[in-house]
Write a protein that holds these residues in place. Structure first.
Motif, short mmCIF file in Angstrom:
data_model
loop_
_atom_site.label_atom_id
_atom_site.label_comp_id
_atom_site.label_asym_id
_atom_site.label_seq_id
_atom_site.Cartn_x
_atom_site.Cartn_y
_atom_site.Cartn_z
N UNK A 1 0.82 -1.21 0.00
CA UNK A 1 0.00 0.00 0.00
C UNK A 1 0.86 1.26 0.00
N UNK A 2 1.97 1.24 0.73
CA UNK A 2 2.84 2.42 0.72
C UNK A 2 3.55 2.57 -0.62
N UNK A 3 3.86 1.45 -1.27
CA UNK A 3 4.48 1.53 -2.60
C UNK A 3 3.52 2.15 -3.61
N UNK A 4 2.22 1.84 -3.48
CA UNK A 4 1.23 2.47 -4.35
C UNK A 4 1.24 3.98 -4.15
N UNK A 5 1.28 4.40 -2.88
CA UNK A 5 1.28 5.83 -2.59
C UNK A 5 2.52 6.53 -3.13
N UNK A 6 3.63 5.79 -3.23
CA UNK A 6 4.87 6.35 -3.77
C UNK A 6 4.93 6.27 -5.29
N UNK A 7 3.90 5.69 -5.92
CA UNK A 7 3.88 5.59 -7.38
C UNK A 7 4.69 4.44 -7.93
N UNK A 8 5.07 3.48 -7.10
CA UNK A 8 5.88 2.34 -7.56
C UNK A 8 4.95 1.13 -7.75
N UNK A 9 4.14 1.22 -8.80
CA UNK A 9 3.06 0.25 -9.01
C UNK A 9 3.56 -1.15 -9.30
N UNK A 10 4.65 -1.28 -10.07
CA UNK A 10 5.15 -2.62 -10.41
C UNK A 10 5.58 -3.37 -9.15
N UNK A 11 6.31 -2.69 -8.28
CA UNK A 11 6.72 -3.32 -7.03
C UNK A 11 5.50 -3.64 -6.17
N UNK A 12 4.54 -2.71 -6.14
CA UNK A 12 3.34 -2.92 -5.34
C UNK A 12 2.58 -4.16 -5.80
N UNK A 13 2.49 -4.36 -7.11
CA UNK A 13 1.79 -5.52 -7.65
C UNK A 13 2.39 -6.82 -7.13
N UNK A 14 3.72 -6.90 -7.17
CA UNK A 14 4.39 -8.11 -6.69
C UNK A 14 4.17 -8.30 -5.21
N UNK A 15 4.20 -7.21 -4.44
CA UNK A 15 4.02 -7.33 -2.99
C UNK A 15 2.60 -7.75 -2.63
N UNK A 16 1.61 -7.24 -3.37
CA UNK A 16 0.23 -7.67 -3.09
C UNK A 16 0.07 -9.16 -3.33
N UNK A 17 0.62 -9.67 -4.44
CA UNK A 17 0.51 -11.11 -4.71
C UNK A 17 1.24 -11.92 -3.65
N UNK A 18 2.39 -11.42 -3.21
CA UNK A 18 3.13 -12.10 -2.16
C UNK A 18 2.34 -12.12 -0.86
N UNK A 19 1.69 -10.99 -0.55
CA UNK A 19 0.90 -10.91 0.68
C UNK A 19 -0.25 -11.91 0.67
N UNK A 20 -0.97 -11.98 -0.44
CA UNK A 20 -2.09 -12.92 -0.55
C UNK A 20 -1.59 -14.35 -0.37
N UNK A 21 -0.45 -14.66 -1.00
CA UNK A 21 0.10 -16.01 -0.91
C UNK A 21 0.48 -16.35 0.53
N UNK A 22 1.11 -15.42 1.23
CA UNK A 22 1.53 -15.67 2.61
C UNK A 22 0.35 -15.85 3.54
N UNK A 23 -0.63 -14.96 3.44
CA UNK A 23 -1.80 -15.06 4.32
C UNK A 23 -2.59 -16.33 4.00
#
Length: 932
Positions: free
Chosen positions: A767-789
């Protein structure tokens, strides 16, 4: 069948030389060759694990670089744990030292004399490898790779008649349009016997399927709570798959495994999970049967149940109503049991028993033993009125048998009835277990092993005992129910004494306490020990087995390492009165607190929030009375989280305040930080942003001042604080806190708790990466978060994580956003996860506005508004007005848009909401100007 060519990334280019040869083999053997390429952005280890588990056969290109690859030990080792040697082919690709790797030792030796990649004639070496793989695939075609029929008894005499029904099952197996067959018949009509006899007739290759698995829903006689998740766990374990902490995820895993290969799935005795109208009341089982009814990949699901059954309809579902046996078959049953008489006499007896299969078998056995098979003796039997139900009739027939049983036979039948699972000969014939026991089981201690063997052999030839394997037996549910009730009424002291001996036996069978259970099967005797110990009222000792040996204290290894979800739930609830949820037995207050708190959290994960609240409220009181302020703080914090999940934010805040008071009284750092962190998080949700900011700053001061030497508290309060800072438009500081939370949680052990913490901190980082405009990194982190949870098994958190991921994709890929939202809704359905439902409704409205589907947007905004106002989830109300303003613009109502924007501005200003994207959207309506 599916073939996977597996190698490390550095060897992928060279491995392409082997692929054409394997493609020829796969075409010849009708095998699918899986793609080993991992798309960019996909979680590599998760994708590898999915491919490994989907493959019927795995070809591994062994090299030094492969053995040094972290995924080799982290992913490949666990994925191949339950593989048979015939399912893996090792290829010596490059030179390496492999004698220390236990996977290669298990599936080796490597047959290639020289490494294929450096051979003098690489093409000839590749051809030899492909030929070897082809031989392995052809061998696999000779029979299923997995046959697990332990739950289906194998009757001494096969089913008599039923040729039409067996033909229908055979036709359904080869008909790709039929996915599920439902065999419906009353209790004792021969449903299970029909399915088992049909399967036995398919041996040895079982219609060339890849797997045959079965499960039974327990306690069909009404003696206890049915366990759907236990049945799903059994099916998953047959594939070598560890069940998830949440039953719905276990169902999803099972569906993927079944669709990866052609499988026969048998679900026996579904009626305990049906309501009076014939609809499934268990959500995981309902999801499973509906998914299997939609697609079986050429396999077949066979369900047996009593009427009515109204759950499944459609072209992919075939119903086989099991009517009473015809006259010829009924006569055959009696003759096969040794009954003598004319056809007319046997037909009259069959009419008297209403051609009911189990009644005919039991009466035939009784007449054969008591009256030398004379059919005329049936006139002397008091079978009751003509309209008596089959259960009552069978109990009358069993009472005739009871009078003729030897003490040894009565003891065998009684012990098998008391056990919750198939009972082995070793349990029945163990003189040490039964020596000196009182009551009905005393005969077991006096009998020799040879006497016991003869007794079991005689009983298994009758319908009183069903053979489930080599020297293992079970009973028909109606027979088991009779013996349980008869013994509990006539010999309660003997029943308790038998449970005591079984408790001691199973407790002694488990591995030593030191090190704990290292395999799933090590837990089975421990769960059996708890079940019998509770029945024997050995409360304290049973509690020690559950806490110290099954759960291993707070490590919760039964869930985190073994996925024993259903068994854990059943073991916990055995200590409670089912109606009042009071702890049974003479346990110490600290023990009662541990049971109440742990069971409350377990039910929260299952979505049983009402019962979870009852248990956690009682846990707080128990901890206070026992002088355990740290425990009271933990339970109050857990209670606050359940209230929050249900959308009762004011009750949640009240519980969080209570948790803070108890934590301060304890003087312990972890509960003080945890309680304060959640209280500040609730303040944020209620729109009290300034108070929340001050609370988080105070938490950081406590943490920095007191955490020296403390463990397990490092990530407090960074993750939740970062979310608040985003709403205050302090993006850089929010990212700093998110990064610190992410790094600190990755220092923990990889159990389910830290997996959850990792997933939640990764989600905040995205979510913080989205706010910083780093959408590509944010996309990977969201998928990683879903996988971990998802891997943590915490379904209660996964729903909100999926909604966050969907929110990210709304403007980028609306269809992907809908996919995440649909999964979140499936999780939340019927589980009172109102907080997630409200945010999901807002996000769905955003998707509908992007796609210009205005009626849907209106419905979703109305639903969100009702939930938000009821919950007082104020921080989201401002966003609700922004979306209504966007809707008004889409409808051409610009005056309405300005009114909604004014409401949004008023809410945001009152709270102190400063998010840049929020004010930027308001600016577009000409209502505000962003201040410098």
């Amino acid at each position: 069948m599916k073939l996977l060519l597996f190698c490390c990334q550095e060897d992928a280019d060279g491995a392409m030389a082997l692929r054409p040869h394997l493609e020829q083999i796969c075409r010849r053997e009708c095998v699918e060759l899986l793609d080993t390429c991992i798309p960019a952005g996909e979680h590599v280890e998760r994708a590898l694990d999915e491919r490994l588990r989907a493959a019927t056969h795995v070809v591994i290109l062994v090299s030094a670089r492969l053995l040094d690859w972290s995924a080799w030990t982290r992913v490949v080792h666990p994925a191949l744990t339950h593989r048979r040697p015939a399912e893996v082919s090792l290829v010596g690709w490059r030179a390496c030292v492999d004698d220390q790797d236990h996977v290669l030792r298990r599936f080796g030796p490597i047959q290639d004399p020289v490494p294929v990649a450096t051979a003098a004639d690489p093409d000839a070496a590749a051809v030899a490898v492909a030929r070897r793989v082809g031989e392995a695939l052809r061998a696999a075609r000779l029979g299923p790779r997995c046959v697990a029929l332990g739950s289906l008894p194998s009757p001494e005499q096969g089913i008599v008649g039923r040729e039409q029904e067996k033909t229908a099952l055979n036709d359904a197996l080869v008909n790709p349009a039929v996915h599920v067959v439902v065999v419906v018949g009353e209790g004792g009509s021969g449903k299970t016997q029909l399915v088992r006899t049909w399967l036995d007739g398919l041996q040895p290759n079982y219609g060339e399927v890849d797997a045959v698995i079965s499960c039974s829903i327990e306690d069909q006689d009404g003696g206890g709570a049915p366990s759907a998740s236990a049945a799903v766990s059994v099916l998953l374990s047959a594939f070598g798959e560890k069940p998830s902490e949440h039953p719905l995820e276990s169902v999803n895993r099972l569906v993927r495994r079944v669709r990866d290969r052609r499988t026969i799935v048998v679900i026996d005795g579904l009626e305990p999970l049906l309501d009076e109208r014939g609809n499934l009341i268990d959500r995981p089982m309902r999801l499973l049967v509906r998914e299997l009814a939609s697609q079986m990949n050429g396999g077949l699901c066979v369900i047996t149940t009593r009427p009515p059954f109204e759950e499944l309809h459609g072209s992919g579902v075939l119903r086989i109503p099991l009517s009473p046996l015809d006259s010829t078959s009924a006569i055959h049953v009696l003759r096969s049991r040794g009954v003598r008489g004319s056809d007319e006499q046997l037909a009259r007896a069959a009419d008297l028993l209403r051609h009911h299969a189990l009644s005919l078998s039991l009466v035939g056995d009784y007449l054969s033993e008591a009256h030398a098979g004379d059919i005329l003796a049936i006139d002397d039997l008091d079978l009751g009125a003509e309209n008596i139900d089959d259960s009552g009739r069978i109990h009358r027939i069993l009472s005739f048998h009871e009078k003729r049983l030897t003490p040894e036979a009565r003891a065998v039948l009684g012990i098998v009835a008391l056990c919750e699972r198939s009972t082995g000969f070793a349990t029945l014939a163990d003189a040490g277990t039964w020596r000196g026991v009182s009551g009905f089981a005393a005969a077991l201690g006096a009998a020799s092993p040879e006497q016991m063997r003869r007794t079991c052999a005689r009983l298994e030839k009758t319908a009183l005992l069903l053979k489930t394997g080599a020297s293992a037996w079970d009973q028909h549910p109606l027979v088991r129910g009779f013996w349980r009730r008869r013994l509990e009424a006539s010999d309660p002291a003997g029943v308790r004494s038998a449970h005591e001996r079984l408790f001691e036996r199973f407790r002694g069978q488990a591995p030593p306490t030191v090190g704990g259970a290292v395999r799933r099967e090590d837990l089975d005797p421990l769960y059996a020990a708890v079940a019998h110990g509770v029945q024997a009222q050995r409360w304290a000792e049973s509690f020690e087995v559950l806490r110290d040996r099954i759960r291993q204290g707070e490590r919760h290894t039964s869930l985190k390492l073994h996925g024993a979800v259903a068994e854990d739930r059943r073991a916990f609830l055995a200590f409670f009165d089912r109606n009042t949820f009071h702890v049974l037995g003479d346990l110490a207050p600290s023990q009662r607190y541990w049971l109440e708190n742990s069971a409350g959290v377990l039910l929260r994960v299952h979505g049983e929030t009402s019962d979870s609240v009852r248990l956690l409220e009682r846990a707080v009181r128990t901890a206070v009375d026992a002088g355990l302020p740290g425990g009271a703080a933990e339970s109050a914090r857990n209670l606050a989280s359940v209230h929050s999940l249900r959308g009762n934010l004011m009750e949640a805040l009240e519980s969080a305040e209570c948790a803070v008071r108890h934590a301060d009284a304890s003087g312990e750092l972890r509960p003080r930080l945890s309680a304060r962190d959640f209280r500040a998080h609730l303040m944020h949700r209620l729109g009290r942003l300034r108070e929340a900011r001050a609370a988080y700053e105070a938490i950081e001061q406590i943490r920095d001042r007191e955490m020296s030497g403390q463990k397990g508290v490092a990530h407090y309060p960074f993750a939740n604080y970062a979310v608040l800072l985003l709403d205050l438009d302090e993006v850089d500081l929010a990212h700093d806190r998110a990064v610190r939370a992410y790094r600190l949680t990755y220092g923990d052990d990889p159990d389910a708790g830290s997996l959850l913490d990792r997933g939640l901190s990764t989600r905040v980082l995205a979510r913080t990466l989205v706010a910083l405009g780093r959408s590509d990194e944010a996309s990977q982190r969201f998928e990683e978060a879903v996988s971990l949870v998802r891997d943590s098994g915490r379904w209660d958190h996964l729903a909100s994580c999926l909604v966050d991921c969907a929110s990210f994709w709304v403007e980028r890929d609306a269809q992907l956003a809908r996919k995440h939202l649909d999964e979140a809704r499936r999780i939340s359905e019927g589980r009172s996860f109102r907080l997630s439902e409200a945010v999901a409704a807002l996000t769905t409205a955003r998707v509908a506005l992007v796609e210009n589907i205005l009626p849907e947007a209106i419905r979703q905004l109305d639903a969100a508004e009702a939930l938000l106002l009821k919950m007082r989830y104020r921080v989201r109300v401002a966003w609700l007005h922004v979306l209504r303003a966007r809707l008004c613009c889409a409808q051409g109502d610009h005056a309405g848009a300005r009114r909604q924007a004014d409401l949004a501005r008023h809410e945001a200003s009152a709270m102190g909401l400063k998010r840049r994207d929020f004010w930027r959207e308001l600016e577009s309506y000409g209502c505000v100007e962003e201040s410098s």
